[in-house]
Design an enzyme around this catalytic site. Structure first.
Site, PDB file in Angstrom:
ATOM      1  N   HIS B 567       1.111  -1.608   0.232  1.00 16.86           N
ATOM      2  CA  HIS B 567      -0.591  -0.374  -0.066  1.00 16.86           C
ATOM      3  C   HIS B 567       0.465   1.841  -0.009  1.00 16.86           C
ATOM      4  O   HIS B 567       0.375   2.435  -0.012  1.00 16.86           O
ATOM      5  CB  HIS B 567      -0.937  -0.282   1.196  1.00 16.86           C
ATOM      6  CG  HIS B 567      -2.353   0.840   1.026  1.00 16.86           C
ATOM      7  ND1 HIS B 567      -2.220   1.540   0.139  1.00 16.86           N
ATOM      8  CD2 HIS B 567      -3.438   0.612   1.204  1.00 16.86           C
ATOM      9  CE1 HIS B 567      -4.010   2.422  -0.025  1.00 16.86           C
ATOM     10  NE2 HIS B 567      -4.180   1.406   1.051  1.00 16.86           N
ATOM     11  N   ASP B 571      -2.473   1.470  -4.429  1.00 17.70           N
ATOM     12  CA  ASP B 571      -3.701   1.646  -3.516  1.00 17.70           C
ATOM     13  C   ASP B 571      -4.638   1.042  -3.951  1.00 17.70           C
ATOM     14  O   ASP B 571      -4.485  -0.031  -6.001  1.00 17.70           O
ATOM     15  CB  ASP B 571      -4.483   3.358  -3.877  1.00 17.70           C
ATOM     16  CG  ASP B 571      -3.622   4.159  -3.504  1.00 17.70           C
ATOM     17  OD1 ASP B 571      -2.852   4.064  -2.584  1.00 17.70           O
ATOM     18  OD2 ASP B 571      -3.705   5.298  -4.378  1.00 17.70           O
TER      19      ASP B 571
END
Lengths: 465, 596
Positions: B567, B571
């Site tokens: 992350h 995303d």
């Protein structure tokens, strides 16, 4: 740690015990070895070594008597049984000194006396004067060995009805002797006395002499012994023995027929029983079966910290096996992970002339196990070296797996068989196969060429037969 | 520096190769990757490139000779002046183009003049006299540094597992004297020169950087007494070229009295006595031939005999577990629903009887691979905040198409087309579509990768009684491969992974990893990212399920794919788009596509 506390106590200093003790000490364990009689045990004092001294005398004597065959003249060969026995004891003395030295060198305490295990990790040693001392141990190795097995109907009196131990000190040549049992011990003494002119009769219950050997070998040895004037009675039982003064008679049973034998000595060589008495086994919960202790592959008895090795755990009753077992037990005690013994690869030797030496399976066993096998054989009569040495008797036989060519067994009967066997041991332990041996150059002229030729024969490729 | 050229490993089952023709001779200069040798194996003929630029100073395998893979066949000197020495000392008769070697030297930098040749520490330049007083022991040879070799591009350090020789031992050039482990492969390191091991600078268990000196070997000794004498006059005139030294290193070896042949072969055995460093006993070779076990497979069996030698028992134990067929890579066993997934693997070996002792616990050391995996996994979780997204994909059409082309495929390729290559191809397309997933991070910099190098996790068979391991071979430039090409690479790499016969560069350089969690019927897995990559795709088992299509219920082959992603960069939207792309690609499979 107090002076009487040990990491490892070995009871018995035979070839199993003293080797175990030395190995344990080498691995850093504080070690004691207890011996009630003679350091070195049977092997050194009453077995392997003194008998080999006697058999050498017998061999030299028979060579002298056949000196003319070699173009030599030595006149009338003679012997003095007393001197032969003395020489044998002299060899023993030399060797026991060696064992004491080795123990000392490796810082093993040799404690003389009779050892007995007590509950609470204790061994009580009673010396000759009857004084008892107590020692504590973390681990104990029972290596008390064995002795000649006796039966009620064959009472040994140690004078005329004797065991191998009595025979080793017998300074008089028996005129007529009955040897009961045709295992290695019986056969070696039968050969010994026969060589010096004793009228020897060997009786054996089963079909062949040296019954654990390959049948062909047993048959060849029977022929050799008969040629040398020995009486061989197989499938024969001894019902009873009776001593009358200087003479002994025995009632033999061959099938349904009975037969009387009368002579001056009977040698009882019907096997070995373990020395399990008065060493405290019952107190610590070990129950021997038929005088032998049961153990696992690291020689643990099932009682914590108690190991047993050598003759006390039953066949094979061989010094070299006991020594190896001793090493494994000591290493296991020291926390190592030794390789268990492969009992299919234990060599066995009998030192009569011709000698018998073998390793691995007999043909009989290969058949019983349903193996797909092939055999190869080379007679020493086809060996140049054997002919030159006037030792053409016997053969070398190999048994191999028909597909993989794995060596399953090697059987040799020849005056030099025991020394030839080492090659077979190495082939098996190093996982050689028939082709690899047959393709290995063997020096010419040597007896060892027989190994190469026998393996070649097993492949149908022998050159000299 | 001298660079050894070894006979390369040409394929899983190839243990030796025949030298057909040397295109260059001793004294010739070669460029890196220039094809300088033709060889033949029983499978293929091939051209072998030079491993480095330089001058050939020694050819150890003459034309016509059959040599085992990984053995040294030639030596290339990358330093021109040393090369000239070695070649001119090495018997001018074999030097075909001396003037070329000389010009090479003239072109090289002036450092060659400032430094006497020997101080370049050419490992075997024994005959080049040293300017410095000999500091080595005894007979006055030289000290040759032994350095930790570079095992692969991304490997910066290696752990010393075991020294096979100790200080004071005599060592022969190319004899294995050390075992090392990197986080990718374990390896055996040969001595760079013959002599006496005089110093060991890194002990067992130490982790050292590549190229650092780990030992020194004193060359010389009895055979080299002459060169020590030769050094004396040289000291007086250091600037001059070395006079022709006696006993040149590269002099041809005296020919053995009689030619030697492999003598103790097993009956009609296809297995050689040696494979790499492994020795096989006659009985093991005979049994291996009988049971169809290749040398490569044999070499992967842990040996319990002397020096790790494989015994009959080791082989028989292995065969019990293996069954009759050679091991199959697990990545091929994404079984569709109608097949019982568990049956895809040979029956589970019986658990060995263990002695748990009185406290009920066995204490076991992790092997090196296990330690590396553990460190790597903890490091990855600490580095990347993992997020997971799961896609449900209908692969009924793919199953049908696969069935349709399977016969042709097997005929041409020799093995079955499994489902895995389809997912690999879809992943490649997805990565082209979403290049930020085919990237890595270095601090706050994003490194986008041009090549798509697909790592494929392969479980390694566990030795009896031990935990198994995991290795991730890499399909390089997977974006350049067809479906069949991917399948071929996967089959080759997975097989050799299980035989532990991968080359270091085949397990490095991955940019994205695919792992198969469906082997045992599991439908969804959440894998850990293989650092420094940014994502990993897990394939679950394909199962038949009821699905609603046009308001009707149909039986469809369904699979779940999980993307674990970092992350820090990726995303949910990017991951979602990637999975959507992969899903559409697989569900929209062109049924009329040709398999090749």
């Amino acid at each position: 740690m107090s002076a009487n506390a040990y990491d490892c106590i070995v009871i018995g200093s035979g070839p199993g015990g003293y080797v175990a003790a030395i190995r344990a000490a080498q691995l850093g364990l504080k070690t004691a070895c207890i011996e009630r009689e003679h350091p070195g045990g049977i092997c050194l004092n009453w077995g392997c070594i003194p008998t080999k001294a006697l058999l050498k005398s017998a061999h030299v004597y028979s060579e002298l008597r056949h000196a003319e065959d070699y173009g030599l003249s030595v006149g009338e060969a003679g012997f003095d049984m007393g001197k032969i026995i003395d020489r044998s004891r002299g060899v023993v003395d030399k060797m026991t000194g060696g064992v004491k030295f080795l123990l000392k060198k490796n810082k093993v305490d040799l404690i003389m006396g009779h050892g007995r295990i007590e509950p609470g990790n204790t061994v009580i040693v009673k010396d000759d004067a009857g004084k008892e001392s107590s020692y504590s141990y973390k681990n104990v190795i029972i290596a008390t060995g064995g002795r000649a097995r006796t039966l009620p109907n064959l009472p040994v009196d140690h004078e005329r009805v004797i065991t191998y131990k009595d025979a080793l000190a017998l300074k008089q040549k028996p005129e007529k002797m009955l040897v009961i049992g045709a295992g290695a011990i019986g056969i070696e003494f039968a050969y010994f006395y026969n060589s010096f002119g004793t009228d020897v009769t060997v009786v054996e219950v089963v079909e062949n002499i040296l019954p654990i050997e390959d049948d062909e070998v047993s048959k060849q040895l029977t022929r050799s012994f008969k040629k040398a004037g020995m009486n061989i009675k197989t499938q024969t039982m001894v019902e009873s023995i009776e001593r009358k003064g200087e003479s002994v008679s025995a009632l033999l049973k061959v099938g349904d027929k009975s037969e009387q034998w009368t002579g001056d000595y009977v040698l009882v060589a019907i096997g070995v029983q373990g020395n399990v008495e008065d060493i405290g086994l019952e107190k610590i919960g070990i129950r021997p079966e038929r005088s032998f202790i049961k153990v696992d592959e690291y020689y643990r008895t099932g009682v914590d910290g108690v190991y047993a090795i050598g003759d006390i755990i039953g066949p094979p009753l061989l010094a070299h096996v006991a020594s190896h077992e001793g090493i494994i037990a000591a290493e296991h005690i020291a926390g190592h992970k030794p390789h268990p013994i492969d009992y299919n690869q234990v060599p066995g030797c009998t030192y009569c002339i011709p000698q018998v030496a073998s390793i691995g399976m007999t043909e009989r066993r290969a058949k019983e196990e349903g193996r797909n096998f092939k055999t190869g054989k080379f007679p020493f009569s086809a060996s140049g070296k054997a002919v030159a040495s006037n030792e053409t008797e016997g053969f070398l036989k190999v048994i191999i797996d028909a597909e993989s060519e794995e060596v399953l067994g090697v059987h040799i009967i020849h005056p030099e068989a025991t020394e030839l066997l080492a090659e077979a041991s190495i082939i098996m332990s190093h996982e050689g196969i028939a082709t690899s041996v047959a393709n290995t150059i063997h020096a010419h002229p040597t007896l060892s060429e027989a190994m190469m030729e026998a393996f070649a024969d097993s492949l149908g490729q022998a050159i000299h037969i | 520096m001298k660079v050894e050229m070894v006979m390369p490993q040409m394929g899983e089952s190839i243990a030796e190769a025949t030298v057909l023709k040397w295109r260059k001779g001793v004294g010739d200069s070669v460029e890196k990757d220039e094809l300088i040798l033709d060889i033949a194996t029983d499978k293929v003929d091939s051209e072998i490139p030079a491993p480095d630029a330089g001058v050939i100073v020694e050819i150890l395998a003459p034309e016509g000779e059959v040599v085992p893979v990984k053995s040294v066949i030639a030596v290339i000197e990358t330093d021109a002046s040393a090369a000239k020495d070695a070649v001119s000392n090495g018997g001018s008769s074999s030097s075909q183009k001396p003037e070329q070697a000389a010009s090479q030297q003239a072109e090289s930098s002036s450092s060659a003049e400032q430094l006497p040749p020997a101080s370049q520490a050419a490992p075997s330049a024994q005959s080049a006299p040293s300017q410095q007083p000999a500091q080595a022991s005894g007979a006055g040879g030289q000290l040759v540094d032994m350095v930790m070799p570079q095992m692969g591009e991304s490997i910066t350090e290696a752990t010393i597992l075991k020294w096979l020789r100790k200080i004071g031992d005599e060592v022969k050039k190319d004899e294995t004297i050390l075992e090392i482990s990197t986080d990718k492969v374990d390896s055996e390191i040969p001595a760079p020169a013959s002599g006496v091991l005089s110093e060991i600078m890194a002990s067992e268990g130490d982790t050292v950087a590549v190229k650092s000196t780990i030992a020194k070997i004193a060359t010389g000794g009895a055979s080299n007494g002459a060169s020590a004498q030769a050094a004396a006059p040289q000291q007086a005139a250091p600037q001059q070229q070395a006079p022709a030294a006696p006993a040149p290193q590269s002099a041809p070896q005296p020919a053995p009295a009689r030619s030697t042949v492999e003598s103790s072969g097993a009956p009609a055995s296809g297995v050689p006595t040696r494979y790499g460093e492994k020795f096989f006993s006659p009985l093991v070779r005979s049994l291996a031939t009988q049971h169809g076990v290749s040398a490569v497979e044999l070499a992967s069996i842990p040996g319990s005999g002397a020096h790790g030698r494989i015994t009959k028992n080791d082989l028989m134990l292995y065969l019990e577990h293996r069954g009759s067929a050679p091991a199959q890579p697990t990545t091929q066993t994404a079984a569709p629903g109608q097949q019982a997934p568990a049956a895809a693997r040979p029956a589970a070996p019986q658990a060995p009887v263990r002695d748990y002792g009185s406290d009920g616990v066995i204490v076991e050391e992790m092997d090196n691979m296990r330690k590396r995996i553990a460190q790597h996994m903890v490091m990855s979780k600490a580095t990347s905040p993992h997020v997971y997204s799961v896609a449900e994909i209908d692969v009924t059409n793919i199953a049908r198409w696969r069935k349709k082309v399977q016969n042709d495929f097997v005929k041409r390729e020799g093995y079955k087309l499994s489902f895995t290559p389809f997912f690999l191809e879809a992943a490649v397309k997805g990565l082209v579509h979403q290049p930020y997933i085919n990237a890595s991070l270095e601090g706050e910099k994003i490194l986008l990768k041009r090549d798509i190098n697909l790592g494929c996790a392969v479980a390694l068979p566990a030795p009896p009684g031990k935990a198994g391991g995991l290795i991730v071979p890499v399909i390089k430039r997977a974006d350049q491969l067809s479906l069949a090409g991917i399948a071929r690479s996967l089959n080759d790499l997975a097989t050799r992974a299980r035989d532990r016969a991968l080359q270091p560069d085949e397990i490095s350089g991955g940019t994205f990893t695919v792992t198969n969690v469906g082997t045992f019927g599991n439908i969804i897995g959440n894998p850990i990212i293989n650092q420094p990559q940014l994502a990993i795709l897990a394939i679950g088992a394909i199962k038949k399920r009821p699905a609603v299509i046009n308001d009707m219920i149909a039986i469809r082959d369904i699979v779940y794919l999980t993307l674990s992603y970092d992350h820090r960069l990726i995303d949910g939207m990017m991951a979602g788009q990637f999975l959507k792309f992969v899903t559409d690609y697989l569900q929209g499979w062109d049924m009329d596509r040709e398999p090749f």
